[in-house]
Design a protein around this motif. Structure first.
Motif, short mmCIF file in Angstrom:
data_model
loop_
_atom_site.label_atom_id
_atom_site.label_comp_id
_atom_site.label_asym_id
_atom_site.label_seq_id
_atom_site.Cartn_x
_atom_site.Cartn_y
_atom_site.Cartn_z
N ALA A 35 -25.12 39.46 -23.01
CA ALA A 35 -24.85 38.39 -22.06
C ALA A 35 -23.81 37.43 -22.60
O ALA A 35 -22.93 36.95 -21.85
CB ALA A 35 -26.14 37.64 -21.74
N ALA A 36 -23.86 37.12 -23.89
CA ALA A 36 -22.86 36.24 -24.50
C ALA A 36 -21.48 36.87 -24.40
O ALA A 36 -20.49 36.19 -24.07
CB ALA A 36 -23.22 35.95 -25.95
N ASP A 37 -21.39 38.17 -24.66
CA ASP A 37 -20.11 38.87 -24.55
C ASP A 37 -19.61 38.88 -23.11
O ASP A 37 -18.41 38.71 -22.85
CB ASP A 37 -20.24 40.30 -25.06
N TYR A 38 -20.52 39.07 -22.17
CA TYR A 38 -20.12 39.12 -20.76
C TYR A 38 -19.55 37.78 -20.30
O TYR A 38 -18.48 37.73 -19.66
CB TYR A 38 -21.34 39.48 -19.90
N LEU A 39 -20.22 36.71 -20.64
CA LEU A 39 -19.77 35.39 -20.20
C LEU A 39 -18.45 35.00 -20.86
O LEU A 39 -17.54 34.48 -20.21
CB LEU A 39 -20.83 34.34 -20.52
N ALA A 40 -18.34 35.26 -22.15
CA ALA A 40 -17.15 34.82 -22.89
C ALA A 40 -15.94 35.71 -22.62
O ALA A 40 -14.81 35.21 -22.51
CB ALA A 40 -17.45 34.79 -24.38
N VAL A 41 -16.17 37.02 -22.50
CA VAL A 41 -15.05 37.97 -22.41
C VAL A 41 -14.82 38.44 -20.98
O VAL A 41 -13.74 38.26 -20.41
CB VAL A 41 -15.27 39.17 -23.35
N ASN A 42 -15.85 39.04 -20.38
CA ASN A 42 -15.67 39.64 -19.05
C ASN A 42 -15.39 38.60 -17.97
O ASN A 42 -14.56 38.84 -17.08
CB ASN A 42 -16.89 40.47 -18.68
N LEU A 43 -16.09 37.48 -18.02
CA LEU A 43 -15.84 36.42 -17.04
C LEU A 43 -14.67 35.54 -17.43
O LEU A 43 -14.22 34.71 -16.63
CB LEU A 43 -17.10 35.56 -16.86
N GLY A 44 -14.20 35.70 -18.65
CA GLY A 44 -13.03 34.95 -19.09
C GLY A 44 -13.28 33.49 -19.38
O GLY A 44 -12.33 32.69 -19.41
N LEU A 45 -14.53 33.10 -19.62
CA LEU A 45 -14.82 31.69 -19.90
C LEU A 45 -14.37 31.28 -21.30
O LEU A 45 -14.09 30.11 -21.53
CB LEU A 45 -16.32 31.42 -19.75
N GLY A 46 -14.31 32.25 -22.19
CA GLY A 46 -13.98 31.92 -23.57
C GLY A 46 -15.19 31.44 -24.33
O GLY A 46 -16.18 31.00 -23.74
N LEU A 47 -15.11 31.50 -25.66
CA LEU A 47 -16.25 31.13 -26.49
C LEU A 47 -16.63 29.66 -26.36
O LEU A 47 -17.81 29.31 -26.28
CB LEU A 47 -15.96 31.46 -27.95
N THR A 48 -15.64 28.79 -26.34
CA THR A 48 -15.94 27.36 -26.32
C THR A 48 -16.65 26.95 -25.03
O THR A 48 -17.71 26.30 -25.07
CB THR A 48 -14.65 26.54 -26.48
N ALA A 49 -16.08 27.32 -23.88
CA ALA A 49 -16.68 26.95 -22.60
C ALA A 49 -18.05 27.60 -22.43
O ALA A 49 -19.00 26.96 -21.96
CB ALA A 49 -15.76 27.36 -21.45
N THR A 50 -18.16 28.87 -22.83
CA THR A 50 -19.45 29.56 -22.73
C THR A 50 -20.50 28.89 -23.61
O THR A 50 -21.65 28.71 -23.20
CB THR A 50 -19.30 31.04 -23.15
N SER A 51 -20.11 28.49 -24.80
CA SER A 51 -21.05 27.84 -25.72
C SER A 51 -21.54 26.52 -25.17
O SER A 51 -22.73 26.21 -25.23
CB SER A 51 -20.38 27.62 -27.07
N LEU A 52 -20.63 25.71 -24.62
CA LEU A 52 -21.02 24.42 -24.05
C LEU A 52 -21.95 24.61 -22.86
O LEU A 52 -22.96 23.90 -22.72
CB LEU A 52 -19.78 23.63 -23.64
N LEU A 53 -21.61 25.56 -21.99
CA LEU A 53 -22.43 25.82 -20.80
C LEU A 53 -23.82 26.31 -21.18
O LEU A 53 -24.83 25.80 -20.68
CB LEU A 53 -21.74 26.85 -19.91
N MET A 54 -23.89 27.28 -22.06
CA MET A 54 -25.18 27.85 -22.44
C MET A 54 -26.03 26.87 -23.25
O MET A 54 -27.26 26.88 -23.14
CB MET A 54 -24.97 29.14 -23.24
N THR A 55 -25.39 26.02 -24.04
CA THR A 55 -26.14 25.01 -24.77
C THR A 55 -26.78 24.01 -23.81
O THR A 55 -27.93 23.60 -23.99
CB THR A 55 -25.23 24.28 -25.76
N ALA A 56 -26.03 23.63 -22.77
CA ALA A 56 -26.58 22.71 -21.77
C ALA A 56 -27.77 23.34 -21.05
O ALA A 56 -28.80 22.69 -20.82
CB ALA A 56 -25.50 22.32 -20.77
#
Length: 255
Positions: A35-56
């Motif tokens: 799921a982390a790979d999907y959000l960061a790579v496949n959806l194109g959110l990137g690691l930083t945006a994905t990390s902030l979103l998932m932490t929230a």
């Protein structure tokens, strides 16, 4: 029939360690990786945006979990899934965004986990998951879980990528370690608390390795199912098991 002391005693906030526990935990950590790979790579959110979103999202989920005064399957396992994703992202950020070597992240998270256990034991006198009955103990519990996921991700990637074992061989390696821990517990008297936490740590790289094996393309050593299909399969299995746990808990409460 329950005694008065049993009724008045505070309920444990985490589940008993059963086959269901280990099965769903393995599924959760595998999904956390994909799921982390999907959000960061496949959806194109990137690691930083994905990390902030998932932490929230994790903060909201943990608030819901801490609001429970006993073990509630959906709240607990949703927290496990989310903390699995965030733990993966913590390690990925350190390695990919900040260039920290996997050897260093593995060592740092090992020390962080050891420090958490030391502080927990000094404050509470036990590391047993059978006695997570207060908010403070549960806070130590979830902090330890976060570090086990971050450590497991670092250790799994270290073996599979840095040392070149590949996903399948890495999964087999950690699977054999877990089997040896089980043999130590059942046949050689390995301490139950120590055995549990070691197994909990090593199921993370086991699940992550097989998650990568299923999701990564063949040129990277995977089977090419992709992160969407792999995540969906494990999410469906998790939902099914949690549903069965909830039904079972409801029957036991009314019995």
């Amino acid at each position: 029939m329950m005694t008065v002391s049993q009724i008045d005693a505070p309920a444990n906030r985490v589940p008993e360690v059963t086959l269901d526990f280990w099965l769903i935990k393995l599924m959760a950590v595998t999904m956390g990786e994909t799921a982390a790979d999907y959000l960061a790579v496949n959806l194109g959110l990137g690691l930083t945006a994905t990390s902030l979103l998932m932490t929230a999202v994790l903060v909201v989920v943990l608030v819901a979990q801490f609001a429970q005064r006993r073990y509630v399957p959906w709240a607990y396992w949703l927290a496990v899934v989310m903390i699995s994703i965030v733990g993966t992202l913590v390690t990925d950020n350190l390695v990919d965004n900040f260039g920290v070597p996997l050897t260093v992240t593995t060592a740092v998270f090992t020390l962080a986990l050891a420090a958490t256990f030391l502080a927990w034991y000094r404050a509470e006198g036990t590391l047993s998951i059978h006695e997570v009955t207060t908010i403070r103990r549960e806070a130590y519990y979830w902090l330890a879980i976060l570090f086990t996921f971050a450590l497991g991700t670092a250790a799994g990637d270290l073996m599979a990528e840095r040392f070149g074992l590949g996903y399948l061989a890495t999964g087999i390696l950690f699977g054999m370690i877990i089997l040896s821990l089980a043999a130590g517990y059942y046949l050689m008297g390995l301490d139950a608390v120590l055995g549990f936490w070691l197994a909990y740590i090593f199921t993370r790289p086991l699940g992550a390795s097989f998650g990568d094996l299923l999701s990564q393309p063949p040129e990277y050593g995977g089977l090419g199912f992709g992160t969407i299909v792999t995540s969906a399969i494990f999410l469906a299995v998790i939902a099914l098991i949690v549903g069965l746990m909830t039904l079972r808990a409801g029957r036991q409460a009314t019995a």
